[in-house]
Motif scaffolding. Structure first.
Motif, short mmCIF file in Angstrom:
data_model
loop_
_atom_site.label_atom_id
_atom_site.label_comp_id
_atom_site.label_asym_id
_atom_site.label_seq_id
_atom_site.Cartn_x
_atom_site.Cartn_y
_atom_site.Cartn_z
N PHE A 38 0.83 -1.20 0.00
CA PHE A 38 0.00 0.00 0.00
C PHE A 38 0.87 1.26 0.00
CE2 PHE A 38 -2.58 -3.28 2.04
CZ PHE A 38 -3.78 -3.15 1.35
N PRO A 39 0.30 2.38 -0.41
CA PRO A 39 1.08 3.62 -0.40
C PRO A 39 1.20 4.26 0.97
CG PRO A 39 -1.12 4.04 -1.25
CD PRO A 39 -1.02 2.56 -1.05
N LEU A 40 0.31 3.88 1.91
CA LEU A 40 0.30 4.54 3.21
C LEU A 40 0.27 3.51 4.34
CD1 LEU A 40 -2.41 7.29 2.57
CD2 LEU A 40 0.05 7.61 2.60
N ARG A 41 0.97 3.84 5.42
CA ARG A 41 0.91 3.03 6.64
C ARG A 41 -0.52 2.92 7.15
NH1 ARG A 41 3.39 5.56 12.19
NH2 ARG A 41 2.81 3.92 13.66
N LEU A 42 -1.27 4.01 7.03
CA LEU A 42 -2.66 4.03 7.49
C LEU A 42 -3.51 3.01 6.75
CD1 LEU A 42 -4.53 5.80 9.39
CD2 LEU A 42 -5.12 7.05 7.33
N PRO A 71 3.47 -12.81 13.09
CA PRO A 71 3.34 -14.08 13.81
C PRO A 71 4.17 -15.17 13.14
CG PRO A 71 1.19 -13.08 13.40
CD PRO A 71 2.18 -12.32 12.59
N PRO A 72 4.60 -16.19 13.89
CA PRO A 72 5.47 -17.24 13.32
C PRO A 72 4.86 -17.94 12.11
CG PRO A 72 5.39 -17.39 15.72
CD PRO A 72 4.37 -16.37 15.34
N ASN A 73 3.55 -18.11 12.11
CA ASN A 73 2.91 -18.84 11.01
C ASN A 73 2.10 -17.92 10.09
OD1 ASN A 73 3.88 -21.36 12.03
ND2 ASN A 73 2.23 -21.33 13.56
N ALA A 74 2.52 -16.68 9.98
CA ALA A 74 1.78 -15.71 9.16
C ALA A 74 1.78 -16.14 7.69
CB ALA A 74 2.38 -14.33 9.31
N ARG A 75 0.61 -16.01 7.05
CA ARG A 75 0.49 -16.34 5.63
C ARG A 75 0.01 -15.15 4.79
NH1 ARG A 75 -3.23 -20.28 4.27
NH2 ARG A 75 -4.49 -19.98 6.14
N TYR A 76 -0.50 -14.12 5.45
CA TYR A 76 -1.01 -12.96 4.73
C TYR A 76 -0.30 -11.71 5.24
CZ TYR A 76 -4.53 -16.43 3.62
OH TYR A 76 -5.15 -17.57 3.21
N PHE A 77 0.26 -10.93 4.31
CA PHE A 77 1.12 -9.80 4.67
C PHE A 77 0.53 -8.51 4.11
CE2 PHE A 77 3.59 -13.56 5.00
CZ PHE A 77 4.53 -13.33 6.00
N LEU A 78 0.29 -7.56 4.97
CA LEU A 78 -0.17 -6.24 4.58
C LEU A 78 0.96 -5.26 4.89
CD1 LEU A 78 -2.94 -6.81 3.54
CD2 LEU A 78 -2.75 -7.99 5.74
N CYS A 79 1.44 -4.56 3.86
CA CYS A 79 2.68 -3.80 3.98
C CYS A 79 2.56 -2.46 3.28
CB CYS A 79 3.85 -4.57 3.34
SG CYS A 79 3.85 -6.35 3.58
N THR A 80 3.46 -1.55 3.65
CA THR A 80 3.70 -0.40 2.78
C THR A 80 4.56 -0.90 1.63
OG1 THR A 80 5.54 0.20 4.23
CG2 THR A 80 3.47 1.39 4.52
N ALA A 81 4.50 -0.20 0.50
CA ALA A 81 5.23 -0.67 -0.70
C ALA A 81 6.71 -0.81 -0.41
CB ALA A 81 4.99 0.30 -1.86
#
Length: 858
Positions: A38-42, A71-81
């Motif tokens: 995403f473009p923003l942390r928000l 989390p150790p078993n995270a499978r979905y990542f939401l990030c800034t670009a």
């Protein structure tokens, strides 16, 4: 990441309010793993919360420059670009607002993700339709899908600032202009919410929440509103049409205008856009710009900014040359120096860098340090000094930043004084340390510093929100215009009795800090009346806050109510605060009544300080034995007073001075003689049935202990009515909890409760009269000792372990007469046991002789 061309690539293009991000979240959740940049942390945080609600927190990660939840078993990542972990393979990958690849400052990041970041099975590019030609050229195999806007966006004629409709967002392009518009709307309309790029996500969310809840009807914002904010906006009004882009002042492009105007009307609700007249300048949209915005037709992007991702770390010079590499395609333009490269060029000339950055690992570390964002927006030279110091520490010793340096820098920012700009500057500073704390290889205890930085940012953000409210939401000075003609302010007065009047007509009363509107006020007049009352209350609230802060002990009191919160603090008979649970029953928290929200922050603090001091003084004055026990429970007792005494102290503190002996028997049995002496000196009596502090059974202390229990217990129901004179016995309310009688110092027997000190005194008398198994005859003096009727006294004796019997009294003239008496049940059993030669069993813990047995053995 999967290699280019190995996964399906879909470009979903269209204007704002087309559901592109929603579609990407749906596709993410349909795959076994995924990532969105995403473009923003928000925005990343908002979507993270949505995916957590679907998949659960153990499967979802959030990675931004300043925050990392993995989390150790995270499978979905939401990030800034910028923070997307490109070395992690996922099934689905999406890039949001990909048209930012044309941005001079951050564009090369989005271009790199568009060209290189891929999901194993599916990749989705989200952005403006202006990106279509470049997607066709750069990603020829990509499927392009157009999404139409859900609602209509149409132009509205220019308006004066005083005429903009409710639910309007007014967009300006400088902080000074935002402040000027905000203050003008505060005077005319009562208040505004403010959104600027310099605000932290927490502050921005708080301001947006104030607007969304309807507390204010207007929003003043910079172009930061253009991304990441989905709100109930009906109209977007431009207060300016040009901005400084870091190089020059220029007019907004139609695409930029549309990105901002598109905030109006969300989902299937239509919206409008236009300009607002503010100041001397007259701003007008051209017919061509209006048509382009309404039809979402914009000139296609011709180039994206690019910077090489293949970096050479053999030397600083080689790194700079690789960053200066020419783009491989004509559609890509070499990006101007971003702050990281500008800092690297400056540091390359530093002797320390020339000396230490000679090998590849050190060059990599230098580049990592140059990546620290300039949240403070200072010059590259100033930011380079911070980066140089970071690199100096990272290239010496154990390769981590000194703890005392980090602590000092964070402490320097840990201040809440100052104006809006000062607080915003401190937030920018702490965001730098939040970013640094995410580098686990830079710090000895990264989790600790991440927590410290996040907590401080949250605290400063809350302070900034309050500062913005104080400046732009002035409830106490809102202008109430006359209904007829709209001219002239209505006179408002508050008399000594608290009656609030508008031009001689009462609209309500002020009690303490709480304003109550007259019940017969018409619904359509209520808002106008409230505005008038708040105007009057400004000076009156300040006066009352000062008077309360300086008031004597006699002006403050408390009352026990039937509904939660049960304990209200009174000032001159008016409710001003209530008690809430604290860390223990002796330390309740003081919370001001809702009406005190009109007080300034300093006034709230002074009122709270005075009320908290009163509560503490009352507790220390009435409950001295309990204060000594609380200190002992915290480990502050004298030497030789060990765990048994402290354990008993905990029991008594939790019971507010009274505890059943059987619940504390383990601690009592383990007491040493020194501990027993210390407890006795502290005012604690260990009885046969109860352990208690006689001093706290006095009427005033009893009422205060009930109040402390009510504040700490989370009990929601009505409290029983306990007489203030502390009688020896009281009737029991069957609907009330037994715990309140226990904490008040009573022992419940049937439908009566007897004060525990009188129960223990009765047991002392019974022990004397029942020696040798003699029956106890209930004389009038004995019964009156506990304030019971004969029937209630009989139930009490049975509860104490006696059985009812009939005996013939001794003396002349008593022959043939019998009377009721009571015998201790254990006496006959002991005689039979002795006749059989059996060893006597120890007295039960709850028996009236347990204390005597313990005393003999000790």
């Amino acid at each position: 990441m999967g290699a280019l061309g190995l996964s399906k690539v879909t470009a979903v293009l269209g204007p704002t309010n087309t559901g592109k991000t929603h579609l990407a979240v749906e596709r993410l959740c349909a795959h076994s793993s995924g990532m969105i940049g995403f473009p923003l942390r928000l925005l990343a945080r908002e979507v993270y919360d949505r995916v957590v609600a679907i998949k659960g927190p153990e499967q979802v990660a959030l990675i931004t420059g300043e925050e990392r939840i993995v989390p150790p078993n995270a499978r979905y990542f939401l990030c800034t670009a910028e923070s997307m972990p490109l070395d992690r393979e996922v099934s689905f990958l999406a890039l949001d607002e990909a048209q930012l690849g044309a941005d001079d400052e951050r564009g090369h990041i989005f271009t790199d993700r568009l060209l290189r970041a891929r999901g194993r099975d599916e990749t989705m590019i989200l952005g403006s339709d202006a990106l279509r030609p470049l997607v066709s050229k750069l990603l020829p195999d990509a499927e392009i899908i157009s999404r139409p806007r859900f609602s209509t966006l149409s132009y509205a004629a220019p308006k004066k600032l005083s005429r903009v409709p409710k639910r309007t967002a007014i967009v300006a392009f400088s902080a000074d202009q935002v402040y000027a518009i905000g203050e003008m709307l505060r005077r005319q309309r009562g208040g505004v919410a403010v959104v600027m790029g310099s605000l932290s996500p927490r502050t921005r969310n708080a301001q947006v929440g104030m607007y969304q809840s309807g507390e204010v009807d207007y929003l003043v914002a910079t172009d930061a509103i253009g991304m990441g904010l989905n709100m109930d906006i009906s109209h977007v009004a431009f207060a300016g049409l040009s901005k400084f882009d870091g190089k020059r002042h220029r007019r907004l492009t139609p695409a930029e205008m549309a990105q901002i105007a598109g905030r109006a009307g969300r989902h299937q609700r239509d919206g409008t856009f236009g300009t607002v007249q503010f100041g001397e300048e007259r701003r007008q949209l051209t017919p061509e710009e209006i048509l382009a915005i309404e039809n979402h037709t914009f000139a296609p992007l011709e180039h994206l900014m690019w910077r090489s991702a293949s970096l050479d770390f053999q030397s600083v010079g080689a790194l700079i040359r690789s960053l200066d590499a020419r783009p491989p395609r004509p559609e890509l333009l070499k990006a101007d120096d971003a702050i990281d490269l500008a800092v690297l060029r400056r540091l390359a000339q530093e002797p320390l860098v020339e000396e230490r950055a000679r090998r590849s690992p050190r060059v990599r570390r230098l580049w990592d340090a140059c990546q620290v964002p300039d949240y403070r927006k200072v010059s590259p030279d100033i930011h380079a000094r911070l980066v140089l110091r970071i690199f100096k520490h990272l290239s010496e010793g154990n390769g981590t930043l000194p703890t005392d340096w980090i602590a000092g820098e964070i402490a320097r920012l840990d201040q809440v004084n100052g104006d809006i700009e000062t607080i915003a500057g401190r937030i920018a500073g702490i965001r730098t340390w939040s970013y640094i704390s995410q580098r686990a290889d830079w710090l000895e205890d990264p989790a600790h510093w991440a927590g410290r930085a996040r907590a401080l940012e949250d605290r400063l953000s809350d302070v900034l929100h309050e500062r913005l409210i104080q400046r732009f939401v002035d409830r106490r000075t809102s202008v109430l215009l006359r209904s007829a003609g709209g001219r002239g302010a209505i006179d408002v007065e508050v008399d000594e009795a608290g009656t609030v009047e508008v031009e001689g007509h009462s609209i309500g009363t002020l009690s303490g800090f709480t304003f109550t509107m007259d019940a017969d006020a018409r619904h359509e007049d209520r808002r106008r009346m409230m505005a008038a009352a708040e105007r009057a209350l400004s000076a009156e609230m300040t006066r009352r806050a000062k008077a309360l802060a300086e008031s004597g002990e006699g002006d403050i009191g408390f009352e026990l109510g039937q509904q939660a919160p049960h304990v209200r603090l009174l000032w001159k008979g008016a409710r001003v605060a209530y008690l809430a649970p604290g860390r223990d029953p002796l330390s309740p928290r003081v919370r001001l009544e809702a009406g005190a929200s009109l007080l300034a922050a300093t006034e709230k603090a002074s009122v709270l300080a005075r009320l908290e001091a009163w509560v503490m003084a009352r507790t220390q004055d009435l409950l001295k034995p309990l204060m000594r026990l609380a200190a002992l429970a915290e480990g502050e007792g004298p030497q030789g007073i060990g765990g048994a005494a402290r354990g008993l102290a905990v029991h008594l503190v939790q019971g507010l001075g009274v505890a059943r002996r059987e619940s504390a028997e383990a601690q009592i049995s383990a007491l040493s003689r020194d501990e027993r002496r210390w407890l006795a000196k502290a005012g604690i009596k260990i009885g046969a049935r109860h352990v208690y502090a006689p001093a706290v059974l006095k009427p005033a202390a009893m009422q205060w202990r009930v109040a402390l229990w009510a504040a700490a217990s989370h009990f929601e129901g009505p409290l029983p009515s306990l007489p203030e004179n502390g009688p020896v016995s009281v009737p029991v309310d069957p609907s009330a909890p037994k715990a309140v009688y226990a904490v008040a110092g009573y022992w419940v027997v049937g439908d009566k409760a007897v004060r525990v000190d009188l129960v223990e005194r009765l047991l002392d008398v019974l022990r004397e009269q029942a020696k040798g198994g003699a029956p106890v005859i209930p004389t009038g003096q004995l019964v009156s000792m506990v304030g019971l009727s004969q029937a209630d006294f009989s139930r009490l004796m049975v509860a104490l372990g006696y059985r009812r019997t009939l005996v013939q009294p001794e003396g002349e003239g008593a022959e043939g007469e019998t009377t009721v008496a009571y015998k201790w049940k254990g006496y006959a059993a002991n005689r039979r046991r002795a006749a059989r030669g059996e060893e006597r069993k120890p007295a039960p813990a709850a028996s009236p002789f347990a204390a005597l047995a313990a005393w003999r053995s000790g």
